[in-house]
Design a protein around this motif. Sequence first.
Motif, PDB file in Angstrom:
ATOM      1  N   VAL A 185     -13.783  -7.873  -7.831  1.00  5.42           N
ATOM      2  CA  VAL A 185     -13.135  -8.826  -8.732  1.00  5.42           C
ATOM      3  C   VAL A 185     -12.838  -8.125 -10.047  1.00  5.42           C
ATOM      4  N   PHE A 186     -11.568  -8.101 -10.418  1.00  2.75           N
ATOM      5  CA  PHE A 186     -11.164  -7.711 -11.768  1.00  2.75           C
ATOM      6  C   PHE A 186     -10.257  -8.836 -12.249  1.00  2.75           C
ATOM      7  N   GLY A 187     -10.790  -9.636 -13.176  1.00  3.75           N
ATOM      8  CA  GLY A 187     -10.098 -10.861 -13.569  1.00  3.75           C
ATOM      9  C   GLY A 187      -8.804 -10.632 -14.319  1.00  3.75           C
ATOM     10  N   TYR A 188      -8.122 -11.724 -14.597  1.00  2.53           N
ATOM     11  CA  TYR A 188      -6.834 -11.666 -15.298  1.00  2.53           C
ATOM     12  C   TYR A 188      -7.014 -11.301 -16.766  1.00  2.53           C
ATOM     13  N   LEU A 189      -6.055 -10.586 -17.288  1.00  5.56           N
ATOM     14  CA  LEU A 189      -6.023 -10.307 -18.719  1.00  5.56           C
ATOM     15  C   LEU A 189      -5.321 -11.423 -19.479  1.00  5.56           C
ATOM     16  N   ASN A 190      -4.458 -12.157 -18.803  1.00  9.71           N
ATOM     17  CA  ASN A 190      -3.667 -13.203 -19.469  1.00  9.71           C
ATOM     18  C   ASN A 190      -4.098 -14.610 -19.073  1.00  9.71           C
ATOM     19  N   ALA A 191      -5.259 -14.716 -18.437  1.00 10.15           N
ATOM     20  CA  ALA A 191      -5.785 -16.028 -18.030  1.00 10.15           C
ATOM     21  C   ALA A 191      -7.279 -15.871 -17.804  1.00 10.15           C
ATOM     22  N   SER A 192      -7.919 -16.928 -17.334  1.00  8.28           N
ATOM     23  CA  SER A 192      -9.365 -16.914 -17.174  1.00  8.28           C
ATOM     24  C   SER A 192      -9.811 -16.026 -16.010  1.00  8.28           C
ATOM     25  N   TRP A 193     -10.932 -15.338 -16.212  1.00  9.56           N
ATOM     26  CA  TRP A 193     -11.504 -14.442 -15.209  1.00  9.56           C
ATOM     27  C   TRP A 193     -11.724 -15.158 -13.881  1.00  9.56           C
ATOM     28  N   THR A 194     -12.223 -16.373 -13.954  1.00 12.24           N
ATOM     29  CA  THR A 194     -12.640 -17.083 -12.738  1.00 12.24           C
ATOM     30  C   THR A 194     -11.471 -17.456 -11.845  1.00 12.24           C
ATOM     31  N   LEU A 195     -10.283 -17.552 -12.387  1.00 12.61           N
ATOM     32  CA  LEU A 195      -9.128 -17.836 -11.541  1.00 12.61           C
ATOM     33  C   LEU A 195      -8.977 -16.749 -10.481  1.00 12.61           C
ATOM     34  N   PRO A 224       2.027  -5.773  -1.247  1.00 13.12           N
ATOM     35  CA  PRO A 224       0.665  -6.186  -1.579  1.00 13.12           C
ATOM     36  C   PRO A 224      -0.120  -5.137  -2.352  1.00 13.12           C
ATOM     37  N   TRP A 225       0.507  -4.002  -2.688  1.00 15.87           N
ATOM     38  CA  TRP A 225      -0.251  -2.885  -3.271  1.00 15.87           C
ATOM     39  C   TRP A 225      -0.298  -2.971  -4.784  1.00 15.87           C
ATOM     40  N   ARG A 226      -0.789  -4.073  -5.320  1.00 15.75           N
ATOM     41  CA  ARG A 226      -0.842  -4.194  -6.772  1.00 15.75           C
ATOM     42  C   ARG A 226      -1.919  -5.178  -7.214  1.00 15.75           C
ATOM     43  N   LEU A 227      -2.352  -4.979  -8.443  1.00 10.75           N
ATOM     44  CA  LEU A 227      -3.207  -5.945  -9.130  1.00 10.75           C
ATOM     45  C   LEU A 227      -2.273  -6.759 -10.001  1.00 10.75           C
ATOM     46  N   ASN A 228      -1.953  -7.939  -9.543  1.00  7.63           N
ATOM     47  CA  ASN A 228      -0.947  -8.757 -10.210  1.00  7.63           C
ATOM     48  C   ASN A 228      -1.549  -9.486 -11.412  1.00  7.63           C
ATOM     49  N   GLN A 229      -0.699  -9.928 -12.329  1.00  7.46           N
ATOM     50  CA  GLN A 229      -1.152 -10.682 -13.497  1.00  7.46           C
ATOM     51  C   GLN A 229      -0.455 -12.045 -13.562  1.00  7.46           C
ATOM     52  N   GLU A 230      -0.237 -12.630 -12.395  1.00  8.26           N
ATOM     53  CA  GLU A 230       0.407 -13.946 -12.338  1.00  8.26           C
ATOM     54  C   GLU A 230      -0.341 -14.819 -11.338  1.00  8.26           C
ATOM     55  N   ASP A 262       2.661   0.264 -14.190  1.00  7.50           N
ATOM     56  CA  ASP A 262       1.614   0.309 -15.205  1.00  7.50           C
ATOM     57  C   ASP A 262       0.586  -0.749 -14.817  1.00  7.50           C
ATOM     58  N   LEU A 263      -0.629  -0.290 -14.493  1.00  4.99           N
ATOM     59  CA  LEU A 263      -1.656  -1.210 -14.007  1.00  4.99           C
ATOM     60  C   LEU A 263      -1.870  -2.368 -14.969  1.00  4.99           C
ATOM     61  N   PHE A 264      -1.994  -2.048 -16.251  1.00  7.16           N
ATOM     62  CA  PHE A 264      -2.204  -3.082 -17.265  1.00  7.16           C
ATOM     63  C   PHE A 264      -1.155  -2.918 -18.357  1.00  7.16           C
ATOM     64  N   ASP A 265      -0.239  -3.847 -18.425  1.00  7.81           N
ATOM     65  CA  ASP A 265       0.801  -3.802 -19.443  1.00  7.81           C
ATOM     66  C   ASP A 265       0.268  -4.412 -20.739  1.00  7.81           C
ATOM     67  N   PHE A 266      -0.873  -3.869 -21.187  1.00 13.64           N
ATOM     68  CA  PHE A 266      -1.515  -4.350 -22.403  1.00 13.64           C
ATOM     69  C   PHE A 266      -1.885  -3.147 -23.255  1.00 13.64           C
ATOM     70  N   SER A 267      -1.771  -3.302 -24.568  1.00 17.56           N
ATOM     71  CA  SER A 267      -2.040  -2.172 -25.460  1.00 17.56           C
ATOM     72  C   SER A 267      -3.463  -2.175 -26.004  1.00 17.56           C
ATOM     73  N   TYR A 272     -19.240  -6.796  -1.461  1.00 12.80           N
ATOM     74  CA  TYR A 272     -18.427  -7.525  -2.434  1.00 12.80           C
ATOM     75  C   TYR A 272     -18.967  -7.218  -3.823  1.00 12.80           C
ATOM     76  N   LEU A 273     -18.142  -6.588  -4.642  1.00 11.28           N
ATOM     77  CA  LEU A 273     -18.570  -6.171  -5.973  1.00 11.28           C
ATOM     78  C   LEU A 273     -18.173  -7.200  -7.026  1.00 11.28           C
ATOM     79  N   GLY A 274     -19.170  -7.917  -7.505  1.00 12.26           N
ATOM     80  CA  GLY A 274     -18.965  -8.855  -8.612  1.00 12.26           C
ATOM     81  C   GLY A 274     -19.653  -8.306  -9.843  1.00 12.26           C
ATOM     82  N   SER A 275     -19.491  -7.011 -10.065  1.00 11.55           N
ATOM     83  CA  SER A 275     -20.251  -6.297 -11.094  1.00 11.55           C
ATOM     84  C   SER A 275     -19.542  -6.217 -12.434  1.00 11.55           C
ATOM     85  N   GLY A 276     -18.440  -6.959 -12.588  1.00  9.45           N
ATOM     86  CA  GLY A 276     -17.763  -6.998 -13.881  1.00  9.45           C
ATOM     87  C   GLY A 276     -16.813  -5.831 -14.093  1.00  9.45           C
ATOM     88  N   TYR A 277     -16.408  -5.658 -15.338  1.00  7.89           N
ATOM     89  CA  TYR A 277     -15.366  -4.670 -15.636  1.00  7.89           C
ATOM     90  C   TYR A 277     -15.760  -3.687 -16.719  1.00  7.89           C
TER      91      TYR A 277
END
Length: 502
Positions: free
Chosen positions: A384-394, A458-464, A434-439, A139-144
Motif C-alpha cells: 500500500v502506497f496511499g494517494y498524495l492528493n487524497a486520503s491514504w485509506t482510499l 496497468p503498469w502505474r501507480l495512479n493518482q486518481e 513521473d511516478l509522483f508529479d509533486f515537488s 502484504y506490506l502495510g508498512s507505510g511509506y
Amino acid sequence: MLATPPDFDVLIVGAGISGIGMAAHLEMMCPNRSYGIVERRADIGGTWDLFKYPGIRSDSDMHTLGFVFEPWKHEKSIADGPAILDYLNRIADERGIRDHIRFGHKVVLADFRPDEARWHVTVELEDGERKLLTANFLYLGSGYYDYDDPYDAGFDFSEFEGQVIHPQFWPEDLDYTGKKVVVVGSGATAVTIVPSMAEKAAHVTMLQRTPTWMFSRPARDAIANFLRKILPEKVAYAITRFKNIRMQDFTFKTARDKPQKVKDALHKRISKTMGNDFDLKDFTPPYNPWEQRLCLVPDDDLFESIKAKKASVVTGHIDKFEAGGVRLKSGELLEANIIVTATGLSLAIAGKIDLRMAGEPVKFDERFYYKGVMFSNLPNLAVVFGYLNASWTLRADINSEFVCRVLNQMEANGSDLATPVLTPEAEAQLEEDDLFDFSSGYIQRGKHIMPKSATAYPWRLNQEYLYDRKVMRKGDILDGVLTFTKAGANAQSPDEQLEAAE
C-alpha cells in the motif's frame, strides 16, 4: 512443493491503517484463508501510535481516512490521534483481528521461494532472537517512510543552548510552558504543532524557507452530522464519503486546470479570518496549489493563534543556530528555548525489509507497479502506497479488496502463484511516467528508490481514486497480465507451469 502448509496463507506486515484494513477485508471476503499480522511496535496504529507531538491529528477528513466498511462516528471529521487510535482499536477488537497480531516482531528479511510458492520471513523479536515464519502471500502495510531515521537537514546545533526536538521522537515529558519555540518547517506537521504549542508556550514561530498553500475548514462536518441524525449510520457515512471524495477530486483537478482560481479562493479564506489588510506573502508559495499537498488548518487554529499574537510565521533562510536561537541570513535573530525540526520524513520502500526472490535481492527501482498494488514479475506480493492528493485509506481499501479478489481467484483455479507478468518485449514498449508529479522535498529525495510507473494502466501507480476504484473493484482479474500458476513444474512460461502442474 513442501508437504507441510505454510504458517499463514497471508502474512500482513504492519498493524496500522493498511494492515488492519487488509485483515478486515480478509475476514469479510476470504474467511477460509488463514492470516497473521506482524507488528514491530507494542501496539496497533502505526503512525498514529508512533507520533506523540502536540495536536497530532489527521490532515484528511475521517470520512475518507476512515475505512469504507466502518463508519466514522465522532462529531469531528478532522480527528486527533487518540480518536483515530480508538477507531482502529475498536475495529481490531470487534472483528477479532487483534488475536492475529504478533507484537514486537520486526521483519528483517523476506525471501520468496517460487518452487515452494511461499515466503520465508525472518522476524526479529525485542530480545534480538530471530524466528522464521512462512506464508503463501505477503502484504506490506508498512507505510511509506523510515520509522527509525527522519530526514536530517544537516543543521549544526552545537552552539544552541536549548532543546532540539524532532516530531517523530517527541519526548512525553517535554514542558514548553512559557518557553519560546521555533518550529522549522511549513508542512502538515508544523502547521499542526504551532497552534497546539501556542496554547502554553510564550510564543511559537514557524520558520519556513518556502511558504505552503493552506486551506481552512471546520473540524466538524455539518452535513455529515446532520445526515447522521436523520439516516442510518452506514447510509449517512456512505453519502458523506461520496461527497468528500467528489470534492477532493474536483478541487485537485480544478487546481491543476485553473490554478489561479484556487489560489484566489485559498487567499480569500485566510483573509476572511485575518482581515483584508493582512500580508499574504508568507502564505503565497512560488508553486501552484496541489503541486505539493495542501496543508489543512481546521477551525482556523493557526490563523487564530497568529491573530492572538501567540504565534507567527517567518519566511527566511537559516544562517546558523546560536546560543539563544536561530540567526537568519537577513540578520534577524529568532529567539528560542526549544527548536522543533519539522523538516520532513525520509521515504522507505517496503518497510526497509530485505526482500528477495529465490535468494536474489529485489530491486524495486527496476520493476513497474502493477495497478498500484503489485510489481512486475514479482509473485504473491502486494503493498500500500496511499494517494498524495487524497486520503491514504482510499488506496488501502481498494488494494485490500483487489488482493482478496486475487486470493479468491487463486483458490478457484487451484493456483498458488499470482504474478503480474511483464516480458522484456512488452517492457520495451512502455513509456515511463513521473511516478509522483509533486515537488515536495520528501518525494523528490526518495524517487531513486521507488518502483517505476508507466503512462498507462496497468503498469502505474495512479493518482486518481475514482478511476482506480472502478478498475480495481470491477475490472476483470483475468486481464491477461496477472498470471495464475502452480509451483513446482519445470516449465518456461507461466501458462505451461499451470498446465504441467495440473
